[in-house]
Scaffold this motif. Structure first.
Motif, mmCIF file in Angstrom:
data_model
loop_
_atom_site.group_PDB
_atom_site.id
_atom_site.type_symbol
_atom_site.label_atom_id
_atom_site.label_comp_id
_atom_site.label_asym_id
_atom_site.label_seq_id
_atom_site.Cartn_x
_atom_site.Cartn_y
_atom_site.Cartn_z
ATOM 1 N N THR A 111 1.619 -10.897 -2.119
ATOM 2 C CA THR A 111 1.876 -9.526 -1.067
ATOM 3 C C THR A 111 1.914 -10.131 0.273
ATOM 4 N N SER A 112 1.193 -11.399 0.909
ATOM 5 C CA SER A 112 1.492 -11.586 2.149
ATOM 6 C C SER A 112 2.997 -12.120 2.402
ATOM 7 N N ALA A 114 5.436 -10.679 0.990
ATOM 8 C CA ALA A 114 6.063 -9.597 1.145
ATOM 9 C C ALA A 114 5.897 -8.826 2.607
ATOM 10 N N SER A 115 4.689 -9.046 3.093
ATOM 11 C CA SER A 115 4.518 -8.455 4.380
ATOM 12 C C SER A 115 5.150 -9.445 5.678
ATOM 13 N N VAL A 116 5.466 -10.712 5.017
ATOM 14 C CA VAL A 116 6.017 -11.531 6.093
ATOM 15 C C VAL A 116 7.702 -10.887 6.048
ATOM 16 N N ILE A 117 8.078 -10.565 4.942
ATOM 17 C CA ILE A 117 9.550 -10.149 4.884
ATOM 18 C C ILE A 117 9.597 -8.911 5.470
ATOM 19 N N PRO A 164 -0.710 -4.658 1.117
ATOM 20 C CA PRO A 164 -2.026 -4.133 1.497
ATOM 21 C C PRO A 164 -2.068 -4.298 2.918
ATOM 22 N N LYS A 165 -2.586 -3.314 3.739
ATOM 23 C CA LYS A 165 -2.536 -3.360 5.197
ATOM 24 C C LYS A 165 -3.823 -4.211 5.582
ATOM 25 N N LYS A 166 -3.455 -5.406 6.517
ATOM 26 C CA LYS A 166 -4.407 -5.974 7.153
ATOM 27 C C LYS A 166 -5.279 -5.256 7.994
ATOM 28 N N GLU A 167 -6.562 -5.659 7.859
ATOM 29 C CA GLU A 167 -7.806 -4.762 8.671
ATOM 30 C C GLU A 167 -7.605 -5.277 10.062
#
Ligand code: SF4
Ligand code: SF4
Length: 169
Positions: A111-112, A114-117, A164-167
């Motif tokens: 998921t991290s 995916a977040s970078v993309i 997932p959103k980073k807090e």
């Protein structure tokens, strides 16, 4: 004893890809060639995953404690090439991975990534050191991705909602 989840089983075998599960006769050719199975001494086992999927044993497949059961597969396609019954192993495993993501159980490193993309339009963002090395090697500049366009695609396909959103502090 694990219970059969008939809804899950039907969800799988009623799709064109999933119905190939029923062709499996458990010969274990897939697990004998799987590189992940070999390096993990069978801890990851595509034959077993096909069997638990066919039987609808959902609790043996999902749950964060079973994460490696699904996500151990590197999608090298070796098993697909040798399966005598033409079971669509990697496609079936992709369905399972998608369900795992829907359940919020995908490993953090996926998921991290995916977040970078989503944020950079590519898996490995351009860095000054890479640019410098490319210049030294006489390689052309890499065109920057259209991040806005990529974000739009990931939002339209609902992938963004699954990251997932980073807090925030
Ligand atoms: S190689 Fe194909 S038929 Fe044999 S166990 Fe694996 S999936 Fe089943
Ligand atoms: S695609 Fe996955 S299950 Fe099949 S051989 Fe490669 S790592 Fe193993």
């Amino acid at each position: 004893m694990a219970t059969i989840d008939f809804d899950f089983r039907n969800q799988l075998i009623q799709s064109d890809i999933g119905k190939t599960l029923t062709y499996c006769y458990q010969c274990a050719t897939c697990s004998s060639v799987c590189p992940v199975s070999q390096v993990t001494n069978g801890r990851y086992n595509p034959r077993r995953l096909i069997l638990t999927s066919l039987l609808g044993l959902k609790e043996k497949i999902f749950g964060s404690e079973n994460s490696f059961e699904i996500w151990g597969c590197t999608v090298c396609d070796t098993c697909d090439e040798v399966c005598p019954q033409k079971v669509e192993l990697t496609e079936i495993f992709t369905i399972l991975k998608n369900i795992s993501i829907e359940r919020g159980e995908a490993p953090e490193h996926y998921t991290s990534q995916a977040s970078v993309i989503f944020e950079n339009g590519k898996a490995i963002p351009m860095q000054t050191s890479i640019e410098r090395r490319r210049t030294q090697l006489g390689l052309p500049k890499i065109l920057a991705p259209d991040i806005k366009e990529i974000k739009k695609l990931l939002i339209e396909t609902n992938l963004e909602k699954k990251i997932p959103k980073k807090e925030t502090e």
